[in-house]
Structures are given as structure tokens and as C-alpha cells.
Scaffold this motif. Sequence first.
Motif, short mmCIF file in Angstrom:
data_model
loop_
_atom_site.label_atom_id
_atom_site.label_comp_id
_atom_site.label_asym_id
_atom_site.label_seq_id
_atom_site.Cartn_x
_atom_site.Cartn_y
_atom_site.Cartn_z
N ARG A 26 0.85 -1.20 0.00
CA ARG A 26 0.00 0.00 0.00
C ARG A 26 0.88 1.24 0.00
N ASP A 27 0.43 2.22 -0.76
CA ASP A 27 1.18 3.48 -0.79
C ASP A 27 0.73 4.43 0.31
N PHE A 28 -0.26 4.02 1.08
CA PHE A 28 -0.72 4.90 2.17
C PHE A 28 -1.15 4.06 3.37
N SER A 29 -1.12 4.71 4.50
CA SER A 29 -1.46 4.02 5.75
C SER A 29 -2.92 4.28 6.11
N GLU A 30 -3.32 3.76 7.25
CA GLU A 30 -4.66 4.04 7.76
C GLU A 30 -4.75 5.51 8.16
N VAL A 31 -5.90 6.10 7.90
CA VAL A 31 -6.11 7.51 8.27
C VAL A 31 -6.56 7.56 9.73
N LYS A 32 -5.97 8.49 10.48
CA LYS A 32 -6.29 8.61 11.92
C LYS A 32 -6.54 10.07 12.30
N ASN A 58 6.32 8.65 -0.69
CA ASN A 58 6.87 9.67 -1.59
C ASN A 58 7.38 8.98 -2.86
N PRO A 59 6.85 9.33 -4.04
CA PRO A 59 7.26 8.63 -5.27
C PRO A 59 8.73 8.85 -5.62
N ASP A 60 9.33 9.91 -5.10
CA ASP A 60 10.74 10.19 -5.42
C ASP A 60 11.69 9.40 -4.52
N MET A 64 7.77 6.42 3.26
CA MET A 64 6.48 6.87 3.74
C MET A 64 6.64 8.19 4.48
N GLU A 65 5.87 9.18 4.13
CA GLU A 65 5.94 10.49 4.78
C GLU A 65 4.58 10.84 5.38
N LYS A 66 4.65 11.53 6.53
CA LYS A 66 3.43 11.87 7.24
C LYS A 66 2.74 13.06 6.56
N ILE A 67 1.45 12.91 6.32
CA ILE A 67 0.63 13.97 5.74
C ILE A 67 -0.44 14.31 6.76
N LYS A 68 -0.58 15.60 7.08
CA LYS A 68 -1.63 15.97 8.04
C LYS A 68 -2.44 17.15 7.53
N ASP A 69 -3.68 17.21 8.00
CA ASP A 69 -4.60 18.28 7.57
C ASP A 69 -5.44 18.66 8.78
N TYR A 70 -5.46 19.96 9.13
CA TYR A 70 -6.21 20.42 10.31
C TYR A 70 -7.71 20.44 10.06
N CYS A 71 -8.11 20.55 8.79
CA CYS A 71 -9.52 20.38 8.39
C CYS A 71 -10.49 21.29 9.15
N PRO A 103 -1.22 12.89 -2.50
CA PRO A 103 -0.85 14.23 -2.05
C PRO A 103 0.38 14.79 -2.77
N PHE A 104 1.12 13.91 -3.47
CA PHE A 104 2.32 14.37 -4.18
C PHE A 104 2.03 14.72 -5.65
N VAL A 105 0.79 14.50 -6.09
CA VAL A 105 0.41 14.78 -7.48
C VAL A 105 -0.73 15.78 -7.49
N LYS A 106 -0.53 16.86 -8.25
CA LYS A 106 -1.55 17.89 -8.33
C LYS A 106 -2.76 17.36 -9.11
N ASN A 107 -3.94 17.66 -8.59
CA ASN A 107 -5.20 17.25 -9.24
C ASN A 107 -5.24 15.75 -9.52
N SER A 108 -4.77 14.96 -8.54
CA SER A 108 -4.72 13.52 -8.77
C SER A 108 -6.11 12.89 -8.87
#
Length: 431
Positions: A26-32, A58-60, A64-71, A103-108
Motif C-alpha cells: 500500500r502506498d498509504f497508511s490508515e487515516v487517523k 513519496n514517489p521520489d 512513507m511520509e506523514k501527511i496531516k490536515d487540520y480540516c 498528495p504528491f500529485v496535483k489534481n490527482s
Amino acid sequence: MREIEFYIQSEPTNEPVKIKIKVGMRDFSEVKLYIPKVDGKPTVLPNHRWYVYYYFRNPDTGKMEKIKDYCKINTYKTVAERKEVGQVWVDSYTVLLNQGLNPFVKNSLAPKKEVNEFENATYSVKKALQYAYDNKLGSWKKSTADDYRIRLGVFMEWIEKNKLVNKDISELKEVHIVTFMNWLIKPEPKGRGVGGTSQDNYKRCLSGLFGKLVKDKIIPKNIIAEIDTKKDDPIKNTPFTGYEVKAIRDYLLENDKQLYHFIQFVIYTFLRPREIIRLKVSDINLREKYLKVETKSERKKIKKLVGPVLDWLEEININNLPSDAHLFTNLGSYFVWTATEKSKVDHFGNRFAKVKEKLKFNGDYGIYSFRHTAAMDLFHAFMKQGMTEHESILKLMPITGHASETALRNYLRDIGGMLPKDYGEDYTLEF
């Protein structure tokens, strides 16, 4: 994706077989939902911010890198409200990630336009016309394909000379075609020196190819269809008189027996020279007294075998000849003649040219003249038998192969077969 390699060794060979198995990651983990706490309890105190987070590869770097959003969770005042809103965002991100969010690709998540390999295809003049020729080839007879190939080749040489070969086909204009048509009829060395009929045949060929490009949506319009060309009045193959026919028969029986039988086919089956040279032993049915032939307008046409033609086929014992052998060849014997149709027709035309020269017939006469002679002979014979003109036409139609009464009438009129009766005594004028 990771690859795992392992080897298998089996009998009877001792050579190991290497197998690769790709194991999906998987390219992503569980969302928490991150919930800040003070003394082990959730808090809404300032500087203790809530957010949704997950890890994405990260495709480059492949890490795995942490992505967060305060929402905007922190705009809510109570722990209960933030938990409720936060869970909504967790569920939403989970759905989005499974649908392709990156999150690494614009308008994915933007809808992907279906790629059509032909939509943006470009065609040069050369590529487009070659495409049209190749894709029409299967629907042509060999003689038609050869004719198109030769005429297209002349046009290709002209566009190359005029630096148009790599121009986009949509940029080719009527003025280019008109210039080519004018060049065709100019005398050499400034042109090709062809006649009006040949020029018109070039136009017909190119118009057929451009029509294919229109049909296949490569160009919007057939720019050749409306261009005017001057078509020559073809020289008629003047019918022979009865005396002339006898003179030719006597000469051929003594000097060229095969050409004599060739012309018999013209007279008694109304086949054209190009159709006669196609005849093979397998096309003849002596028992039922007919032949099958590939004609100008139909794939296969049945013709009745009558008179001297039938006698000759029985005389040569055709049923004992190889089925794929041609009836008429350059050597007079029966074998598979592999020359082109044009060269075959020219061969017999050249042989008849020697007859014309010997008997002093001019260029208005040819092998085709016998077809006209036969049509006139039968028409007049039917009329002498007491048939009306209409009855004579109806009886002659299946013999000559004309598709309509009008077509046969026009044909007879063109060759002088429908001359009016003597009307000299009907005049009231005196001069």
C-alpha cells in the motif's frame, strides 16, 4: 511494488527455474485523528491542535511520509464536536485515498480523459495518401490497384518535387491539385504530356483516395471532387464491315490461329480483351455450356458458350487441361501466365496491330471493334427476323450484358447501329 525471487528445480532438467512474484504494498497508511491530551484526557486548550493524518509513500524517495490536515477541526469548541467532525474527515480521506488521492500529485483526483491515439494524430500528405491507398487496397481488383499505385506514384513524385510531401494533408489546397492537373497535360519536358482522358483518370484516382480520408475523418472535405478536368472524346473502335471481317478471318487462319480464337471470344461471348485474358480452364463448364468470368462491373459473371467458341473448346479437349491454366497465353499453349494484365492485353493488341498494318486499317480500329461489329450484326438480324426495335433490344441485352435498355440504346447509337430507315421520300422540300 516489491519483488520476491525464488528458484524451482524440477525433473527431467537440472536447470533451475527462476520465478518472480510481485507483492503489492500500500502506498498509504490508515487515516487517523490526532487528539491532543493533557493529563491523559482530550483537550481543546490553545496550542493543542487537532488534525487528521496518514502516511503516504513519496514517489521520489520511496519512503512513507506523514501527511496531516487540520480540516478546520479546531474551530469547534468542545471535545465531542471535534471528535465527531474529525471522524467525518477520517472517513472522507479514507475514501479519497482508495479512489486515487495522491498528495504528491496535483489534481490527482481530476477525471482522467480517455486517451485516443487517433484524436491528435497528424498526417502529412505522403502519410495520408499512403494510408488511404493501403486501406482501400483490399476492395480493389489487382488491375485497379496497379492503376492507383502508378498514378499515386506520379503524384507523389510531383509533390516531392514541389516540397509538399511533408505538409500536413489539411494544408493541401485546391490550387495545388489544379497546378498538378495542369502540369499533367503540359508537353514534356515542362509537364507529363498526357491527354484529357488520362488527366481525368488521375483526378478519379486521387478523388477516390481523398474520399477515403474524408470517410475516415482525417480531412473534412474532398477538395478534388469539384475540380473540372477536360475528358477527351475517346476514339471509337469503328465496327468492321462484313467484307473486312472476312478478310481478317482469312488472314488470321493462315497466320495467327490463336489470335483468331481470341477474337472469336470477343464476337461470340461479348467479353472484353481484359476479361478474356483472365479466363482459366476452371472457368469453363462445357457440360452446361457456360463460362464464368471476372468482368468490369461484376466480380463473377456467367456467359453462354455458343457457336464456334463452343466448338473450339471441345476441339482442344479442355476438360483434360490443367484447371489453373490460362486459355490464352503469349506462347499459344495452356499454362499459368503470370504477367500483368496490362502486359497481357498489350500483347494481343500488338499482335492485332500487325494485322491492321498488313490489311491497311488505321488507328480507329482495334480488337474492341469486333464487339461493336457483333452487336450491330445481331441487332440487325433480329430486326430482319421481324422483331420490333424494342423486342430486338430486349433480346440483345442479356447477350451484350448491358444493365438497361437505355444503356444498350446509347451504345448502339454511338457505334452507328441505330441508323434511321430511308426517309428521303418523306421530304416536302424541293431544293
